[in-house]
Design an enzyme around this catalytic site. Sequence first.
Site, PDB file in Angstrom:
ATOM      1  N   CYS A 123      45.931  56.523  17.360  1.00  0.00           N
ATOM      2  CA  CYS A 123      45.514  56.537  18.770  1.00  0.00           C
ATOM      3  C   CYS A 123      44.435  55.488  18.992  1.00  0.00           C
ATOM      4  O   CYS A 123      43.263  55.697  18.621  1.00  0.00           O
ATOM      5  CB  CYS A 123      44.988  57.921  19.148  1.00  0.00           C
ATOM      6  SG  CYS A 123      44.309  57.977  20.812  1.00  0.00           S
ATOM      7  N   CYS A 131      41.606  56.519  21.371  1.00  0.00           N
ATOM      8  CA  CYS A 131      40.630  57.444  20.772  1.00  0.00           C
ATOM      9  C   CYS A 131      39.713  56.738  19.777  1.00  0.00           C
ATOM     10  O   CYS A 131      38.521  57.035  19.708  1.00  0.00           O
ATOM     11  CB  CYS A 131      41.337  58.569  20.009  1.00  0.00           C
ATOM     12  SG  CYS A 131      42.808  59.224  20.770  1.00  0.00           S
ATOM     13  N   ASP A 132      40.261  55.832  18.965  1.00  0.00           N
ATOM     14  CA  ASP A 132      39.539  55.383  17.767  1.00  0.00           C
ATOM     15  C   ASP A 132      39.177  53.896  17.721  1.00  0.00           C
ATOM     16  O   ASP A 132      38.492  53.470  16.783  1.00  0.00           O
ATOM     17  CB  ASP A 132      40.379  55.712  16.513  1.00  0.00           C
ATOM     18  CG  ASP A 132      40.544  57.209  16.329  1.00  0.00           C
ATOM     19  OD1 ASP A 132      39.650  57.950  16.783  1.00  0.00           O
ATOM     20  OD2 ASP A 132      41.568  57.635  15.757  1.00  0.00           O
TER      21      ASP A 132
END
Length: 311
Positions: free
Chosen positions: A135, A138-139
């Site tokens: 992701c 997200c990261d």
Amino acid sequence: MEKLYDVIILGAGPAGLAAAIYAGRSKLSVLLIEKGVDGGQISATDSIENYPGQMIEDETGVSLSSRMGLQADKFGVERVRDSIHKVELEQDIKVFEGDKAVYRARYAIIATGAHPRPIGCENEETYRGQGISYCATCDANFFTGLDVYVAGGGDAAVEEAIYLTRFAKKVTIIHRRDQLRAAKIIQERAFANPKIDFIWDSIIESANGKGILQGLTIKNVKTGQRTEIEADPADGMIGLFGFVGNQPNTVMFQGILELDERGYIKTDEEMHTNIEGVFAAGDVRQKSVRQVITAAADGAIAAVHVSEKFI
Ligand code: NAP
């Protein structure tokens, strides 16, 4: 005795949210069950630019799905955050057993979506969260200034690689063929991006490091030649993002609903499954085009056919 809903919708991605909007607007009593955040896979998507009518600057998957959620709320849809671990679908009353409660309805729409397929390299589990991610939204931030590698050649891999260039020192797409599967417009953007490189005809054999991801062993599938990729010593680590397609979230339905050989739920054009009163919509069902618009369309179709039962 718990409330008996007209319809329970499982999953609040675009398919489930569209079904909720349509069923709520038809004045059915609707319960929408979601275990995580709304939006499903688009909650991890940085930019949405092909949903018709969506011309909002900087639209993300989160902002689009949050408006869909507000629209469902407007039509009186009830919601619960719960993780369903068991379903009974064969009887007239459909039963969903969750961690918090048991939920019952006359009809069910399954919109549980899909999740990222593992890259399939050695040590993948070891470095998941220690350099390997699925992701970018997200990261990506954790990889600021580092060399980042992306596995895959589809829309997700190439779009997310472009996004990752905002953070990474350089992004290298490792693809098993010499042509991308991604839409041409996305390909063109990637080819024009000076921070993106490509390694063609190659697969990742193993993820390497000491505690964190520091290297990759890749293999050219045409020549058989292996190459070691190592982190810049000044950085000490690299990032690897896997975007090699998805797997349906259907484990709970095995032996209950008819699934295809890859685990997707089989439906007809009206989204009926093999069980009377049970519908499936979105990426969880067997189909050829998986987009926000087709997921939303599936949800609408399923909800319209549920609504017809109450006329
Ligand atoms: P996808 O279209 O199935 O592409 C998966 C990619 O991973 C392909 O390039 C495939 O290679 C490669 N791959 C598969 N298994 C592999 C393995 N074991 N090792 C190495 N590479 C492997 O998946 P996706 O990109 O996640 O997209 C899923 C769906 O969502 C698609 O329908 C896509 O169109 C849609 N989507 C749309 C958008 C958009 O419209 N903006 C954005 C994201 C996703 P091959 O090409 O050789 O098969």
